[in-house]
Design an enzyme around this catalytic site. Sequence first.
Site, PDB file in Angstrom:
ATOM      1  N   GLU A 169       0.718  -1.465   0.018  1.00  0.00           N
ATOM      2  CA  GLU A 169       0.249   0.162  -0.124  1.00  0.00           C
ATOM      3  C   GLU A 169       0.921   1.182  -0.094  1.00  0.00           C
ATOM      4  O   GLU A 169       0.727   2.126   0.755  1.00  0.00           O
ATOM      5  CB  GLU A 169      -1.033   0.094   1.123  1.00  0.00           C
ATOM      6  CG  GLU A 169      -1.963  -1.071   1.128  1.00  0.00           C
ATOM      7  CD  GLU A 169      -3.039  -1.155   2.196  1.00  0.00           C
ATOM      8  OE1 GLU A 169      -2.848  -0.788   3.320  1.00  0.00           O
ATOM      9  OE2 GLU A 169      -4.071  -1.696   1.907  1.00  0.00           O
ATOM     10  N   ASP A 211      -8.162  -9.148   4.293  1.00  0.00           N
ATOM     11  CA  ASP A 211      -7.919  -7.678   5.152  1.00  0.00           C
ATOM     12  C   ASP A 211      -8.966  -7.598   6.132  1.00  0.00           C
ATOM     13  O   ASP A 211     -10.016  -6.793   6.259  1.00  0.00           O
ATOM     14  CB  ASP A 211      -7.874  -6.452   4.124  1.00  0.00           C
ATOM     15  CG  ASP A 211      -7.475  -5.183   4.942  1.00  0.00           C
ATOM     16  OD1 ASP A 211      -6.936  -5.447   6.340  1.00  0.00           O
ATOM     17  OD2 ASP A 211      -7.342  -3.978   4.793  1.00  0.00           O
ATOM     18  N   GLU A 232     -12.450  -1.725  12.082  1.00  0.00           N
ATOM     19  CA  GLU A 232     -12.448  -1.203  10.846  1.00  0.00           C
ATOM     20  C   GLU A 232     -13.678  -1.657   9.739  1.00  0.00           C
ATOM     21  O   GLU A 232     -14.530  -0.882   9.226  1.00  0.00           O
ATOM     22  CB  GLU A 232     -11.380  -1.514  10.148  1.00  0.00           C
ATOM     23  CG  GLU A 232     -11.195  -0.780   8.670  1.00  0.00           C
ATOM     24  CD  GLU A 232      -9.781  -1.013   8.078  1.00  0.00           C
ATOM     25  OE1 GLU A 232      -9.050  -1.617   8.586  1.00  0.00           O
ATOM     26  OE2 GLU A 232      -9.721  -0.706   6.842  1.00  0.00           O
TER      27      GLU A 232
HETATM   28  C1  GCV Z   1      -2.524   0.633   8.442  1.00  0.00           C
HETATM   29  C2  GCV Z   1      -6.152  -2.052   5.611  1.00  0.00           C
HETATM   30  C3  GCV Z   1      -6.648  -0.699   6.375  1.00  0.00           C
HETATM   31  C4  GCV Z   1      -5.422   0.141   6.172  1.00  0.00           C
HETATM   32  C5  GCV Z   1      -4.096  -0.399   7.071  1.00  0.00           C
HETATM   33  C6  GCV Z   1      -3.857  -1.655   6.259  1.00  0.00           C
HETATM   34  C7  GCV Z   1      -2.656  -2.544   6.859  1.00  0.00           C
HETATM   35  O1  GCV Z   1      -5.953  -1.773   4.314  1.00  0.00           O
HETATM   36  O2  GCV Z   1      -7.514   0.033   5.565  1.00  0.00           O
HETATM   37  O3  GCV Z   1      -5.802   1.617   6.988  1.00  0.00           O
HETATM   38  O4  GCV Z   1      -3.084   0.345   6.932  1.00  0.00           O
HETATM   39  O5  GCV Z   1      -4.897  -2.648   6.307  1.00  0.00           O
HETATM   40  O6  GCV Z   1      -3.064  -3.405   7.776  1.00  0.00           O
HETATM   41  O7  GCV Z   1      -1.274  -2.155   6.888  1.00  0.00           O
END
Ligand code: GCV
Length: 722
Positions: free
Chosen positions: A316, A390, A418
Site C-alpha cells: 500500500e 484484510d 474497521e
Molecule cells: C495501516 C487496511 C487498512 C489500512 C491499514 C492496512 C494495513 O488496508 O484499511 O488502513 O493500514 O490495512 O494493515 O497495513
Amino acid sequence: MKAGRIRRDIVSGSSLLAVLLLLTGTARAEDGYRLWLRYDALPSRALRVYRPHVTSVVVEGKSATLDAARAELVEGCAGLLGRSIPSAERIERDGAIVVGTPHSSPLIGGLGWARQLDALGAEGFLIRSVKLKGRAVTVIASKGEAGALYGAFHFLRLMQTLRPVGGLNVSERPRLQIRVLNHWDNLDGTIERGYAGRSLWDWKSLPGRVDPRLRDYARANASIGVNGSVLNNVNASSQSLSDEYIRKTAAIADAFRPYRIRVYLAARFSAPMELGGLKTADPLDAEVAAWWRHKAEEIYKLIPDFGGLLVKANSEGQPGPRTYGRTHAEGANVLASALAPHGGVCIWRAFVYDADKDYDRAAAAYDSLRPSDGRFAPNVLLQVKNGPIDFQPREPFHPLFGAMPKTQMMLEVQVTQEYLGQSNNLVFLAPMWREVLDSDTYAKGAGSTVTRVIDGSLFGQRMTGMAGVANTGSDRNWTGHHFAQSNWYAFGRLAWNPDTPSRQIAGEWAGMTFTHDGAALKTIERVMLGSHEAAVDYMTPLGLHHLMWGGHHYGPAPWWDTEPRADWNPVTYHRADARGVGYDRTASGSNSVRQYHSPARERFSNLETCPEKFLLWFHHVPWDYRVRSGRTLWDELALRYQRGVSWVRWADVSWDSLAGAFDDERHAEVSKKLALQGRDAAWWRDACLLYFQTFSKRQLPPGVERPRMTLEEFKARSLLSN
Ligand code: GCV
C-alpha cells in the site's frame, strides 16, 4: 465454596450495595473509564466468604513492579471487600496475600518452589493456599516480577468473577511470548482506523509531560497479560525514529515499565534516506546496515528494554526491499541484525500485495513471502493477518499459516472494528479469532491448527507472539463503544492462552465490567456470543467479502468500482452476474485454493463440501443452486441478511430487559448504539439485496422485509454521513 453458591446470593447483595452507595454517597460517574478493573464492593454473601481469606497484603522487597502489584492488590481488595486491607511487612494473621519472587521475598524463597517457578518462567506464576508461619495464607509467586504482577491481577479476577479463593492451586504461564498491541497512531495525534478519539500519546508535550492516563493504559494491559505496545502507525513516518521522538518514546517507556509493557516502534524502511541522508535504503548496502546499527544503539541507550521494530514494507505504497530488487528476508534481516545485540526483534508484516493484472489479492502474500521460508534471521517474526485479504467480517484462515515451517510466525488480529461497524456496532470478536485459531492447516496432518503454528508447538519455533491492532483512544471510555472494551480484553486473554473459550472470556469480562447478577450476566453473554455471526449475516453472509464503502469502510457499497486499483473495489470480490455470485478461487478460477494443504484444499474446492460460511469466498455459485437448507442461493442469501437484522432487534430487546441491573448511564449509552446498529444492519441488508437483485432478477423470499429506499438512494448516500 462453589462459585454457584456465591452467585445465588448476588441479587440481595446488589440491593444492599445500592443502599450503601446511597447512604455513603460514593456513587461515581459510570463512564466506562475503569474498564474491567472496577473494584466496587462485591455482593454481601461473597464478602462473607472472601473476607477471611484476604486480610493483608505482604509484598516483600521494593521495585516499581512490586510496588505496582502491592498498590493494585491493596486498592483492589479494599474496593471489592468494602474495607481497608493493609499492606503489611510480615505475616501476622490468617488471610495474608503474600506476593513476590524467590529473589525479592525471603518468605517465598523459603518455600522450596524454585523448580516449579523456573518451569513457569518469568511471566508465569503459582497461586496457592498454604500454611506459612503458622498462618493460612495465599501465596502469589513467580520467578520474575512480571509474573508476580500477573498473578496479582489473576487473584483479583478470581474475586471479581466470584470464583473460589480458598484451596487454591493455580499454575499459569503465557503460551505466547510477545503479546503486543499495534497502535496505528500518527504523530499528529490522529489514528488510522481509530474510532475512539485521538491518540493516547500526546507527542507534543512529551517527554516533558507524560499523561497520567498512560499508567491506567499500562495497568489495563498488564491485567490481561499484554506485554508490548507498538506506539505508531505501520504506515510510518520516519520521524518516529528521529532523536527527538526516541526521547519522547523513552518517556512513554518509563511510564509503562512498572507494568512490564515494552515499547516498540513501527519503522519506515526508507528512514536511512529520510533521516540519515543516505542515497539508498537498499538492505544490502553497508552504509544502510550501519545506519540501522547506530539507530538501534541510540534507541537502546535510552530504552534498554525496547521491544523492537515493526515494518510494513512494499505494501500500500510503503517503501521496502523490493524497491531495490531484494527479498523480504533481506529487508527484515538488516533491521534484525541491528537489533540482535540488544535482544530486540524485527516484526515483519506479511500484509503484502501487488496489483498484477488478473491477480488474486488473496494469493499475493503467500506467493511473495513463501520463497523466503528459512531465510529470516532468528530474531525476525513474520506477522500474518488472520485471513488472506484484510480483516473482513469473516475470512478463511491465512494460507501462510502452515506454509512456512522454517519461519517464526505471529498472528495479527484487528481489535479496532474497521470493517465491523467501527465504534457503533456491538461485535464481540473472540468467536471470530477462535475460529481462526482453531482452523486446521493440515500442515503436518490433522490437528495442525493455527494455534499450534503460532504457539510454536507444530514447527518448534522459538519465539512466539500475537498482535492486535488496538482500538483505544482518548475517549473517556477508551474504546468508543462500551462493548469494544471486551475486544481489548479478549485479545489479551487469547494472547495469554489461545485455547481460552469465548464463553469464558465473555463471562469474565461482563462480570467484571457490568454486573454479578447471574441472570443479567447470561443475557449479556448471549448477546456477545451471537454478535459476530449476526454481523457476518447482515454484512457479508456466505463468504461474501469486501462489500464496504471505499475509504471509510463503513456501510455497504457492493456497487463500488471507482477506486484506482481493482483490488480495492467490491465488484472485484463478489463478481455478481446474471448467472450467480462469488469469487471462483478453485482450479477453474484464480486457483488460490492451491495454497491450502490437503484435505482443506479439496474441501474448499468442492462446492458440496465447502463450508457454507466460505461458499462465495471460494466459488462463483448460480443463483438457483440449492444450498444445504434446500433453498436456492438467492433465497438463502436474502434470509441470512434478514436473520442478521432480526438478531439486532433481539439484542436490543434483550438489552432493554437489563434496565436496572447496573448503572443507567452505560445502559443508556449502549441502547443508543444498538439503535444505530439496527439502522446499519437494515441498511446493509437493503442495499446489498437491492444491488444483487439487479443480477439475480428474483423476488425477495417471504420473511424478508421490503427495502425502505431505492438502490439509487442507497448509492447516493454513504451510511457514515447519515
Ligand atoms: C495501516 C487496511 C487498512 C489500512 C491499514 C492496512 C494495513 O488496508 O484499511 O488502513 O493500514 O490495512 O494493515 O497495513
